[in-house]
Design a protein around this motif. Structure first.
Motif, PDB file in Angstrom:
ATOM      1  N   PRO A   1      48.206  48.940  38.887  1.00 12.19           N
ATOM      2  CA  PRO A   1      49.555  49.054  38.318  1.00 12.19           C
ATOM      3  C   PRO A   1      49.661  50.110  37.219  1.00 12.19           C
ATOM      4  O   PRO A   1      50.668  50.806  37.121  1.00 12.19           O
ATOM      5  CB  PRO A   1      49.820  47.649  37.764  1.00 12.19           C
TER       6      PRO A   1
ATOM      7  N   CYS B   1      42.752  43.008  43.246  1.00 12.75           N
ATOM      8  CA  CYS B   1      43.946  43.661  42.715  1.00 12.75           C
ATOM      9  C   CYS B   1      44.416  42.913  41.464  1.00 12.75           C
ATOM     10  O   CYS B   1      44.473  41.678  41.477  1.00 12.75           O
ATOM     11  CB  CYS B   1      45.068  43.671  43.745  1.00 12.75           C
ATOM     12  N   PRO B   2      44.775  43.645  40.403  1.00 10.10           N
ATOM     13  CA  PRO B   2      45.202  42.974  39.155  1.00 10.10           C
ATOM     14  C   PRO B   2      46.412  42.079  39.350  1.00 10.10           C
ATOM     15  O   PRO B   2      46.500  41.019  38.728  1.00 10.10           O
ATOM     16  CB  PRO B   2      45.523  44.155  38.227  1.00 10.10           C
ATOM     17  N   ASN B   3      47.341  42.481  40.206  1.00 11.54           N
ATOM     18  CA  ASN B   3      48.578  41.702  40.394  1.00 11.54           C
ATOM     19  C   ASN B   3      48.451  40.586  41.419  1.00 11.54           C
ATOM     20  O   ASN B   3      49.353  39.756  41.543  1.00 11.54           O
ATOM     21  CB  ASN B   3      49.729  42.629  40.811  1.00 11.54           C
ATOM     22  N   ASP B   4      47.390  40.589  42.215  1.00 10.56           N
ATOM     23  CA  ASP B   4      47.201  39.559  43.245  1.00 10.56           C
ATOM     24  C   ASP B   4      45.706  39.422  43.494  1.00 10.56           C
ATOM     25  O   ASP B   4      45.113  40.216  44.239  1.00 10.56           O
ATOM     26  CB  ASP B   4      47.943  39.942  44.530  1.00 10.56           C
ATOM     27  N   ARG B   5      45.104  38.429  42.879  1.00 10.75           N
ATOM     28  CA  ARG B   5      43.652  38.290  42.918  1.00 10.75           C
ATOM     29  C   ARG B   5      43.125  37.900  44.306  1.00 10.75           C
ATOM     30  O   ARG B   5      41.925  37.868  44.524  1.00 10.75           O
ATOM     31  CB  ARG B   5      43.204  37.221  41.903  1.00 10.75           C
TER      32      ARG B   5
ATOM     33  N   SER C   1      52.103  53.346  37.327  1.00 10.42           N
ATOM     34  CA  SER C   1      53.101  53.599  36.287  1.00 10.42           C
ATOM     35  C   SER C   1      52.948  54.984  35.676  1.00 10.42           C
ATOM     36  O   SER C   1      53.941  55.688  35.442  1.00 10.42           O
ATOM     37  CB  SER C   1      52.964  52.522  35.196  1.00 10.42           C
TER      38      SER C   1
ATOM     39  N   LYS D   1      50.627  50.483  44.214  1.00 11.90           N
ATOM     40  CA  LYS D   1      51.234  49.711  43.127  1.00 11.90           C
ATOM     41  C   LYS D   1      50.426  48.467  42.780  1.00 11.90           C
ATOM     42  O   LYS D   1      50.222  48.149  41.602  1.00 11.90           O
ATOM     43  CB  LYS D   1      52.649  49.327  43.513  1.00 11.90           C
ATOM     44  N   ASP D   2      49.951  47.721  43.781  1.00  8.42           N
ATOM     45  CA  ASP D   2      49.194  46.494  43.521  1.00  8.42           C
ATOM     46  C   ASP D   2      47.750  46.772  43.150  1.00  8.42           C
ATOM     47  O   ASP D   2      47.157  46.053  42.340  1.00  8.42           O
ATOM     48  CB  ASP D   2      49.221  45.592  44.753  1.00  8.42           C
TER      49      ASP D   2
ATOM     50  N   ASP E   1      43.960  44.887  50.235  1.00 13.01           N
ATOM     51  CA  ASP E   1      44.979  45.686  49.556  1.00 13.01           C
ATOM     52  C   ASP E   1      45.563  46.698  50.542  1.00 13.01           C
ATOM     53  O   ASP E   1      44.900  47.104  51.499  1.00 13.01           O
ATOM     54  CB  ASP E   1      44.355  46.408  48.363  1.00 13.01           C
TER      55      ASP E   1
END
Length: 858
Positions: A630, A563-567, A634, A626-627, A608
């Motif tokens: 993103p 995930c881009p926001n939480d590797r 959006s 969302k995670d 995820d």
């Protein structure tokens, strides 16, 4: 010499229960029998319905006389097999058997030609006298129909002799071989319950057993004042019940149940409801009926053997009421584990039968309960039982909550609470609004509920009733429920699946060992060894789990995407098909993750939310992605939040298609047939976003998720258990189980859970050691923990969540050597270093990431 029928006077008709009562109240065979007025002609199936005696040719005055006037006359009994009733007659020794037949005809209407009298296993001939047939006072004869072509003659003869022997024992005859009763019963059961017996023969054998009043005879023997008789009867009844429960397949239970019911009814009336033998028979009956389909009455069709069942709601509901009353009496729960199980067992077929009423669809509006035409009494009683149980269990759980705060608490009866709560909830589901009331009550005592689950919920029990209400539970109770669903590991070397793996080929060789193995072999346990390394055991296995999971979820292997926001979080890669074996690798990944949960190893990986929800069989909403993406999230939010007027002006220029990148090129996929020609507007934009989410996060990885779930299910048992596990957990719970604690390792917690061997806590080496650990970076502490235990991540509850404490051992090695570890036992060993500087230098070496593995030994 022929005499008139009137010479046989003072005749009485009574049922089997009254016969037993007579024997109990008048055990002396030499004392005069009780009078006719002491008995009632009763229907055995219902204890509270009474009938008048049948009309006979004997005058009323003679019926009321209490004893014969002639000194030679004596009383004897004739069992009417077809009616399970007994006729009391009087006669002289010289009276012929034919006269007895004539008297029976006058009372019952059964033609003489159809009668057959049996005594001591032999048929009595008309021309013989009572004396010649050795019929004496209180003898018990059996009347059966004349059998022109009798089936199962050996069984008839065996049970007839069995019953007649019991009657002789009850009369006090001496010289009888007591073991013959038990031996005859065992012979009967051998003939009846053997594996190759045909179902029709099985049914016929049981019918003979009942027709010849064998249950009544055994209960009569059990009520004997003579200890040896009572013990013989008890042992025989226990043998019969045990043979039916353990020696038969469940489809045969429907035929054994009526015999068990007869034993229960006779013992309940003749002995008492707290009698141990009665409880045994009741429990056996519960085991037999809990999975049966029954109707209101005892004439319910049984499709297994194409005959009518003889068990109905009316037959077994009294046991429900009896046990419910015991649950509610007193301040606590006084039922034993077996009685609670019996309560649930009897309720199951009753609820199933009531739910099948077509007019209510299985749910009764409470105001209409009192206007029912079918099962009216049972439904009303169930509603009353429900209300009492709700109140009782609320008070009990409040008491649990109060006593939990006390230093000393008595919780001996608490282990039954979960089962009773499950039963209560199952009753509540029958009545409109009652289930909501049940869960509202549980919300008031949720602390007690959590405590009971963690302490008393056991493997093999059904806990699905609570899984759908995760809001009442906490992480500890949800984790406990999941652990109960997972198979247990085994330590026997002979049953372990052995793996010898080269570190340089970790992923491919692990794939071969795991993917090609039978699931049952993997569930049995694992034995892990790295090639050219001496270390073996659980510590090495924990290291392997951590390392192989790092490889499986390494994005460079194209199976999963971070995930881009939480590797630390991963979901399946839609482009994984670049590897022809990718689906087999997803199944392998599912097996490894399930095995890591079984072995309670935290591997530092998290899923995820979109991946987790699919494994739980749940839908994905926009907020869930969302995670994972993103930018996608959006964009979808903008489409939904945009002014409807602007959207309808086709400012977006969107149609129902999804553009995806595949192997370096763009590909357009229609979200439904002819989607490229359907413009997105303010009315259908929500559907457009939902279809985008479905395609992006579900459809595009459906095969990968399905294979991962299949691999996971291989280990836990089946796909239903796999979904149940993920439904039991909250999303954050799974993080805790798989990844472990995200908190910085606490040195104080580490100290509390560490013990010493060879060292004392006050030794300078120990003080130096903890001082050095306190000054380490968070990463160095992780490496030291890995060196010590093969774990880089602690459980959510810290060191207290490990299988055992950690140990520091004093070794006799040279001070020039580095520390060593026995990771299987959470043991680190080091010599008596002369200074803190020397110890720090040694520890700094092993806390380098490229060095801190492979030092562990067994």
């Amino acid at each position: 010499m022929k005499r008139k029928l009137e010479d046989f006077y003072d005749d009485h008709f009574f049922d089997e229960l009254d016969f037993l009562r007579m024997r109990k109240n008048n055990p002396n065979p030499n004392s005069p029998p009780a009078t006719a007025s002491s008995y009632t002609f009763s229907d055995q199936s219902t204890a509270h319905r009474h009938y008048h005696q049948p009309t006979t040719s004997t005058s009323a005055s003679s019926q009321q006389s209490s004893s014969p006037s002639h000194p030679d006359r004596f009383q004897f009994f004739v069992r009417l097999i077809s009616q399970s009733k007994t006729l009391a007659l009087y006669g002289k020794p010289e009276d012929k058997i034919k006269l007895v037949h004539e008297k029976i005809q006058s009372v019952t209407g059964i033609p003489i030609i159809e009668q057959r009298l049996i005594y001591q296993g032999k048929q009595l001939q008309w021309e013989h006298s009572l004396a010649e047939c050795m019929i004496k006072k209180d003898a018990g004869l059996h009347l059966v129909g004349r059998m022109r072509s009798t089936e199962h003659p050996l069984v008839w003869k065996l049970i007839d002799l069995f019953v007649s022997t019991i009657y002789r024992l009850c009369k006090g005859e001496t010289g009888l071989y007591l073991k013959s009763v038990e031996a005859m019963l065992v012979d009967f059961l051998d003939m009846t319950t053997k594996k190759d017996v045909h179902v029709s023969h099985f049914v016929s054998h049981l019918n003979i057993f009942q027709s010849l009043c064998a249950p009544a005879a055994l209960v009569m023997l059990y009520m004997s004042p003579h200890k040896c008789n009572k013990e013989l009867a008890e042992k025989s009844i226990r043998i019969f019940m045990s043979s039916c429960k353990t020696g038969l397949q469940k489809p045969f239970y429907s035929q054994c149940a009526p015999v068990a019911l007869e034993f229960c009814n006779l013992l309940s009336r003749s002995a008492a409801q707290d009698d141990p033998l009665y409880k045994l028979c009741r429990s056996s009956l519960g085991s037999m009926v809990e999975d049966l389909r029954i109707g209101r009455s005892s004439r319910n069709y049984d499709g297994f053997n194409n005959r009518m069942c003889v068990i109905g709601v009316k037959d077994i509901f009294p046991f429900v009421s009896e046990l419910a009353f015991k649950v509610n009496e007193g301040s606590g729960i006084n039922l034993s584990r077996n009685e609670v199980r019996d309560f649930a067992a009897f309720l199951r077929p009753v609820k199933a039968a009531i739910k099948e009423l077509p007019e209510f669809g299985g749910i009764f509006p409470v105001p209409m309960v009192y206007n029912l035409s079918c099962y009216d009494e049972e439904v009303k009683l169930l509603l009353m039982i429900l209300r009492e149980l709700l109140e009782k269990m609320r008070k009990c759980l409040e008491k649990v909550k109060d006593e939990m705060a006390m230093e000393e608490k008595e919780d001996g009866e608490w282990d039954q609470y979960l089962t009773i709560l499950k039963v209560t909830r199952s009753i509540a589901k029958l009545f409109q609004g009652a289930e909501g009331m049940f869960w509202s009550n549980m919300k008031l005592v949720d602390v007690s509920l959590r405590y009971l689950i963690v302490r008393y919920a056991k493997k093999g029990e059904d806990h699905k009733w609570i899984i759908g209400h995760k809001d009442l539970l906490d992480f500890e109770s949800r984790r406990h429920l999941v652990m109960l669903l997972l198979p247990e590991t085994k330590d026997e070397d002979g049953e372990l699946h052995e793996m010898l793996i080269d570190r340089s080929q970790l992923l491919s060789e692990s794939f071969n060992y795991i993917s090609k193995a039978k699931p049952e072999n993997l569930r049995g346990g694992l034995f892990m060894e790295f090639n050219n390394e001496e270390a073996t055991g659980p510590g090495v296995l924990r290291e392997w789990f951590f390392l192989v999971c790092q490889e499986i979820f390494n994005p460079q292997n194209a199976l999963f995407v971070a995930c881009p926001n939480d590797r630390r979080r991963f979901f399946p890669n839609p482009a994984s098909k670049v590897d022809p074996l990718h689906l087999r690798y997803f199944k392998f990944a599912g097996r490894v993750i399930a095995l890591s949960l079984v072995h309670k190893v935290q591997v530092g990986i998290m899923f995820d939310r979109t991946f987790f929800l699919q494994l739980a069989g749940m839908n994905i909403s926009l907020e869930d992605v969302k995670d994972a993406d993103p930018y996608f999230y959006s964009s979808c939010k903008q489409i939904l939040d945009m002014d409807p007027v602007i959207v309808d002006q086709d400012a977006l220029g969107l149609t129902f298609v999804h553009e995806i990148e595949e192997l370096g090129s763009m590909k357009v996929v229609e979200l439904f047939a002819n989607g490229k020609n359907i413009v997105v507007n303010s009315r259908n934009r929500k559907e457009y976003v939902e279809l985008l989410i479905q395609h992006r996060f579900v459809t595009s990885v459906a095969k990968q998720v399905a294979k991962f779930a299949k691999g996971f299910a291989d280990i836990v048992g089946d796909e239903n258990i796999q979904r149940q596990i993920f439904k039991t957990l909250e999303f954050e719970d799974h993080d805790g189980l798989l990844h472990g604690s995200e908190n910085t390792i606490s040195v104080e917690d580490w100290k509390v859970h560490t013990e010493y061997n060879g060292y004392e806590e006050t030794d300078p080496q120990i003080w130096w050691f903890w001082k050095i650990v306190e000054e380490m970076t968070a990463e160095q502490r992780k490496i030291l923990l890995f060196f010590w235990t093969s774990l880089k991540h602690l459980p959510v509850d810290g060191f207290g969540g490990l299988a055992s404490k950690l140990y520091i051992y004093k070794s006799n090695d040279s001070i020039d050597l580095l520390p060593s570890s026995h990771t299987c036992f959470y043991r680190i060993c080091f010599p008596c270093y002369p200074s803190m500087a020397v110890m720090q230098q040694r520890l700094n070496i092993i806390t380098q990431d490229h060095v801190g593995c492979s030092f562990g030994t067994w």
